[in-house]
Design a protein around this motif. Structure first.
Motif, PDB file in Angstrom:
ATOM      1  N   THR B   5       1.019  -1.380  -0.019  1.00  0.00           N
ATOM      2  CA  THR B   5       0.008   0.163   0.157  1.00  0.00           C
ATOM      3  C   THR B   5       0.806   1.096  -0.104  1.00  0.00           C
ATOM      4  O   THR B   5       1.088   1.889  -0.991  1.00  0.00           O
ATOM      5  N   SER B   6       1.509   1.416   1.105  1.00  0.00           N
ATOM      6  CA  SER B   6       2.319   2.526   1.387  1.00  0.00           C
ATOM      7  C   SER B   6       2.352   4.000   0.886  1.00  0.00           C
ATOM      8  O   SER B   6       2.740   4.941   1.495  1.00  0.00           O
ATOM      9  N   ALA B   7       2.024   4.156  -0.497  1.00  0.00           N
ATOM     10  CA  ALA B   7       2.197   5.295  -0.919  1.00  0.00           C
ATOM     11  C   ALA B   7       3.610   5.827  -1.173  1.00  0.00           C
ATOM     12  O   ALA B   7       3.962   6.974  -0.724  1.00  0.00           O
ATOM     13  N   GLY B   8       4.080   4.865  -1.711  1.00  0.00           N
ATOM     14  CA  GLY B   8       5.643   4.926  -1.898  1.00  0.00           C
ATOM     15  C   GLY B   8       6.179   6.144  -2.682  1.00  0.00           C
ATOM     16  O   GLY B   8       6.745   7.099  -1.895  1.00  0.00           O
ATOM     17  N   THR B  13       0.225   7.247  -7.241  1.00  0.00           N
ATOM     18  CA  THR B  13      -0.089   6.592  -6.046  1.00  0.00           C
ATOM     19  C   THR B  13      -1.208   5.590  -6.194  1.00  0.00           C
ATOM     20  O   THR B  13      -1.215   4.376  -6.250  1.00  0.00           O
ATOM     21  N   GLY B  14      -2.521   6.154  -6.530  1.00  0.00           N
ATOM     22  CA  GLY B  14      -3.607   5.504  -6.866  1.00  0.00           C
ATOM     23  C   GLY B  14      -3.689   4.812  -8.007  1.00  0.00           C
ATOM     24  O   GLY B  14      -3.859   5.464  -9.158  1.00  0.00           O
ATOM     25  N   SER B  17      -7.014   0.220  -7.982  1.00  0.00           N
ATOM     26  CA  SER B  17      -7.697  -0.634  -7.240  1.00  0.00           C
ATOM     27  C   SER B  17      -8.456   0.060  -6.279  1.00  0.00           C
ATOM     28  O   SER B  17      -9.478  -0.592  -5.948  1.00  0.00           O
ATOM     29  N   THR B  18      -8.380   1.113  -6.042  1.00  0.00           N
ATOM     30  CA  THR B  18      -9.121   1.923  -4.808  1.00  0.00           C
ATOM     31  C   THR B  18     -10.017   2.889  -5.707  1.00  0.00           C
ATOM     32  O   THR B  18     -10.431   3.968  -5.042  1.00  0.00           O
ATOM     33  N   GLY B  19     -10.103   2.661  -6.969  1.00  0.00           N
ATOM     34  CA  GLY B  19     -11.204   3.276  -7.692  1.00  0.00           C
ATOM     35  C   GLY B  19     -10.899   4.948  -7.905  1.00  0.00           C
ATOM     36  O   GLY B  19      -9.796   5.392  -7.810  1.00  0.00           O
ATOM     37  N   LEU B  21     -11.191   7.105  -5.387  1.00  0.00           N
ATOM     38  CA  LEU B  21     -10.326   7.701  -4.126  1.00  0.00           C
ATOM     39  C   LEU B  21      -9.156   7.850  -4.506  1.00  0.00           C
ATOM     40  O   LEU B  21      -8.412   8.931  -4.049  1.00  0.00           O
ATOM     41  N   GLY B  22      -8.108   6.551  -5.075  1.00  0.00           N
ATOM     42  CA  GLY B  22      -6.827   6.908  -5.184  1.00  0.00           C
ATOM     43  C   GLY B  22      -6.684   7.996  -6.163  1.00  0.00           C
ATOM     44  O   GLY B  22      -5.561   8.465  -5.834  1.00  0.00           O
ATOM     45  N   VAL B  24      -8.011  10.879  -6.630  1.00  0.00           N
ATOM     46  CA  VAL B  24      -8.375  11.975  -5.892  1.00  0.00           C
ATOM     47  C   VAL B  24      -7.114  12.134  -4.825  1.00  0.00           C
ATOM     48  O   VAL B  24      -6.740  13.214  -4.713  1.00  0.00           O
ATOM     49  N   LEU B  25      -6.752  11.174  -4.166  1.00  0.00           N
ATOM     50  CA  LEU B  25      -5.747  11.348  -3.097  1.00  0.00           C
ATOM     51  C   LEU B  25      -4.268  11.591  -3.777  1.00  0.00           C
ATOM     52  O   LEU B  25      -3.711  12.426  -3.259  1.00  0.00           O
ATOM     53  N   LEU B  28      -4.473  15.179  -4.240  1.00  0.00           N
ATOM     54  CA  LEU B  28      -4.316  15.831  -2.934  1.00  0.00           C
ATOM     55  C   LEU B  28      -2.800  15.927  -2.676  1.00  0.00           C
ATOM     56  O   LEU B  28      -2.359  16.949  -2.065  1.00  0.00           O
ATOM     57  N   GLU B  29      -2.183  14.759  -2.770  1.00  0.00           N
ATOM     58  CA  GLU B  29      -0.600  14.612  -2.287  1.00  0.00           C
ATOM     59  C   GLU B  29      -0.139  15.498  -3.192  1.00  0.00           C
ATOM     60  O   GLU B  29       1.096  16.002  -2.855  1.00  0.00           O
TER      61      GLU B  29
END
Lengths: 272, 272
Positions: B5-8, B13-14, B17-19, B21-22, B24-25, B28-29
């Motif tokens: 997972t991690s967000a290495g 990042t996304g 698999s997280t649809g 949400l990944g 959008v995050l 954001l990141e």
DNA sequence: AATTGCATTCCAGATAATGGAATATGCAGG
DNA sequence: CCTGCATATTCCATTATCTGGAATGCAATT
């Protein structure tokens, strides 16, 4: 279009205009706000999502590192939140501008100094300077408290243009923290009028027993940023007379920060 | 299902698999990681989303308080992130358990003590104790550094079971921070072997010039939690000989925390 | 007035979220 | 060993939401 964002009450946040994001963040907030790790069925009760949906949302949040699951399948806040916050905090320009002023105020008074930003019906603590090296973020930074029972909150409300003040007042939901907590808009309103007249607000043990403070409002030219500074201390050491004495330096600090914000961050240089 | 997972890396990042949400995050990141407020078109270049999509995502993030927009339409981290983080940090049970041990170690050594948790290929600083009251979160808490060039990171890797170590090593992307930074798995690997043998790892100015540290690994019974403690100081004051002396107390602290975690948090009592 | 460099909005089509119901899992007690 | 209960997890047809290319809006600049 940018009015009542805020994330006001702990209850339901994302009503729908933000689509699926609002719903997921509401779930995240539920878990993060809880004071213990929550199991799936706990969250199911707290949220108003159907089983299948909620389960997928939680899985995604875990997979993204926003939540963690322990061996007993309970959900807890994840480390990615810390990572986000560190960046968000360390790059906050408003905080950087204000910091030297907070230091100075702390030296003058010797008590804890707080800086808070108005966010909807809450004040979010953005920085603090204290003597005891109990220290660290633990205390307050990032903490959100209601506007109606904190010195910072009431001071910030004083700075607000009437129209926006009305909005905030209308959105308040009162909760009794101590026997001095304001419980009605009427009661709060007259306190605010007095504070506005003086130029500073008190917290007379309204949020926490045995804790008092004086606070003064800060705002930028366009009222995009509304905030406050305060000096706080334990009642046994900090009398109301003492607070009256500190009021002047607190106001001076607030004014100095307000000016600095407009100069250093320039027009349109919001905060964070 | 709970592996990488991690967000290495800061990049993408996304993966999907997280649809939604990944995605959008990831946006954001991007904004939160930037060292200045970004305009729409800046973000458009950095993300690989189409115009319309990105615009809606940003609007939603602003509406939810995760981002703010200044008058010049630039995007910055929002206050809701701080709010989330405060809760996430103040309720972190691992941190609470470790804190007294960190204090003791600080008293023994007089230098800055750090606590970090392994998260993918990064170490996230979760707590710190230092003498100078420069203080506060500013310094490190929530900060994420690469594992391969920090004492904390290398110590944590030492605790890792071979299979998981291999995964992490495979995922590393090296970047030169100083002239001592490891730049290959080979070089890092032999350093790790040495550290594992001793029971503690060094940072010989590998991340920042003029900064050295000793660190020792912490882990719970099931290796769900892998972390490290360190003592850090400026090279002019902290020689390698000094670090060798501190190695013993650092190890002792690490062991004490490991034990406490298993006792106080019990089986399945993860951290945060 | 025309041009440039942005941000913002539109909308048919693709995709991922939804949610009720079925299934799996873990843990008691009979 | 089986049974029942209380959890968590998976399934999948339906549909709401997200997608993304292209058009539009809005301000500065020339």
């Amino acid at each position: 279009m940018q009015g009542e964002t805020s994330a006001g009450s702990p209850a339901k946040t994302g009503q729908g205009s933000t689509g699926t994001l609002g719903k997921v963040l509401a779930v995240l907030e539920t878990v993060v706000s809880a004071d213990r790790p929550l199991r799936f069925s706990d969250i199911l009760v707290l949220s108003d999502q159907p089983r299948g949906t909620l389960h997928r949302q939680l899985s995604h949040l875990v997979e993204e590192g926003m939540l963690t699951q322990d061996r007993e399948l309970r959900y807890e806040p994840g480390l990615r939140l810390l990572k986000f916050a560190h960046r968000s905090w360390s790059k906050n320009r408003f905080r950087a501008v204000a910091q030297p002023h907070l230091r100075r105020l702390h030296e003058e008074t010797g008590e804890t100094v707080h800086l808070g930003v108005l966010n909807g019906t809450e004040i979010i603590y953005v920085d603090k300077v204290e003597s005891r090296q109990t220290v660290r973020m633990e205390s307050q930074i990032g903490n959100a408290s209601p506007v109606y029972c904190t010195g910072l909150g009431k001071a910030a409300l004083c700075a607000l243009p009437p129209a926006r003040l009305a909005e905030v007042l209308a959105a308040l939901v009162f909760h009794r923290f101590t026997e001095n907590t304001h419980l009605s808009v009427a009661s709060l309103g007259s306190d605010l009028d007095a504070a506005r007249g003086r130029g500073y607000a008190f917290d007379r043990e309204e949020h926490e027993a045995e804790i008092r403070c004086v606070a003064a409002p800060i705002h930028d030219a366009g009222f995009d940023l509304v905030a406050a500074v305060s000096v706080t201390g334990p009642a046994y050491r900090v009398t109301m007379e003492q607070l009256e004495i500190w009021a002047a330096p607190v106001r001076r600090t607030a004014v100095a920060i307000s000016e600095d914000v407009d100069i250093r961050l320039g027009p349109g240089g919001r905060f964070s």
